[in-house]
Design a protein around this motif. Sequence first.
Motif, PDB file in Angstrom:
ATOM      1  N   CYS A  70       0.929  -1.212   0.166  1.00  9.56           N
ATOM      2  CA  CYS A  70       0.005   0.149   0.050  1.00  9.56           C
ATOM      3  C   CYS A  70       0.871   1.443   0.052  1.00  9.56           C
ATOM      4  CB  CYS A  70      -0.932  -0.109   1.552  1.00  9.56           C
ATOM      5  SG  CYS A  70      -2.142  -1.397   1.175  1.00  9.56           S
ATOM      6  N   GLU A  71       0.762   2.170  -1.006  1.00  9.43           N
ATOM      7  CA  GLU A  71       1.137   3.408  -0.929  1.00  9.43           C
ATOM      8  C   GLU A  71       0.189   4.542  -1.056  1.00  9.43           C
ATOM      9  OE1 GLU A  71       3.485   3.204  -4.533  1.00  9.43           O
ATOM     10  OE2 GLU A  71       4.753   1.274  -3.740  1.00  9.43           O
ATOM     11  N   GLU A  72       0.687   5.716  -1.280  1.00  9.71           N
ATOM     12  CA  GLU A  72      -0.226   6.781  -1.374  1.00  9.71           C
ATOM     13  C   GLU A  72      -1.447   6.825  -2.322  1.00  9.71           C
ATOM     14  OE1 GLU A  72      -0.282  11.574  -2.145  1.00  9.71           O
ATOM     15  OE2 GLU A  72       1.417  10.578  -1.045  1.00  9.71           O
ATOM     16  N   ALA A  73      -1.264   6.124  -3.413  1.00  8.95           N
ATOM     17  CA  ALA A  73      -2.229   5.924  -4.375  1.00  8.95           C
ATOM     18  C   ALA A  73      -2.665   4.694  -4.957  1.00  8.95           C
ATOM     19  CB  ALA A  73      -1.789   6.785  -5.618  1.00  8.95           C
ATOM     20  N   SER A  74      -2.014   3.406  -4.193  1.00  9.17           N
ATOM     21  CA  SER A  74      -2.272   2.111  -4.745  1.00  9.17           C
ATOM     22  C   SER A  74      -2.066   1.236  -3.513  1.00  9.17           C
ATOM     23  CB  SER A  74      -1.538   1.867  -6.098  1.00  9.17           C
ATOM     24  OG  SER A  74      -0.108   1.624  -5.692  1.00  9.17           O
ATOM     25  N   THR A  91      -6.275   1.034  -7.409  1.00  7.25           N
ATOM     26  CA  THR A  91      -5.742   2.473  -7.431  1.00  7.25           C
ATOM     27  C   THR A  91      -6.685   3.323  -6.739  1.00  7.25           C
ATOM     28  OG1 THR A  91      -4.787   1.865  -9.687  1.00  7.25           O
ATOM     29  CG2 THR A  91      -4.798   4.264  -9.156  1.00  7.25           C
ATOM     30  N   ILE A  92      -6.218   4.088  -5.837  1.00  6.51           N
ATOM     31  CA  ILE A  92      -6.875   5.224  -5.078  1.00  6.51           C
ATOM     32  C   ILE A  92      -6.977   6.379  -5.649  1.00  6.51           C
ATOM     33  CG2 ILE A  92      -7.323   6.096  -2.778  1.00  6.51           C
ATOM     34  CD1 ILE A  92      -5.346   3.823  -1.784  1.00  6.51           C
ATOM     35  N   PRO A  93      -8.256   6.960  -6.326  1.00  6.10           N
ATOM     36  CA  PRO A  93      -8.539   8.190  -6.908  1.00  6.10           C
ATOM     37  C   PRO A  93      -8.079   9.176  -5.976  1.00  6.10           C
ATOM     38  CG  PRO A  93     -10.542   6.919  -7.264  1.00  6.10           C
ATOM     39  CD  PRO A  93      -9.540   6.131  -6.268  1.00  6.10           C
TER      40      PRO A  93
END
Length: 101
Positions: A70-74, A91-93
């Motif tokens: 897990c990273e800032e956007a995925s 992927t995190i919008p």
Amino acid sequence: MLGQILVPEGNYTLFMRHDGSGEWSLIINGVQDVAHPQLRDVGEDLAAIPMTTSSGNDWQEELAINFSQCEEASCQLTIAWGDYSARAVLTIPQDGGVSCD
């Protein structure tokens, strides 16, 4: 997002489908309480996302569904059973709403 598909907030059922040639897909379906993938309403499938697969992994006695890397956007979604695993990227919008913590 899963793969290139934007998945709206809601409740879904996840299935894995093998196409017979060694390729697996993660199926996101909008109907809950479906006992078997072949009984699902295919018209409610939101997406079929190709999964990266591997075998020869550490043995997993029970089916495991995990989020990792897990990273800032995925995040990576991994489904594992036996010595086999399949992965897809979530992927995190940037407008928020999803957390992998």
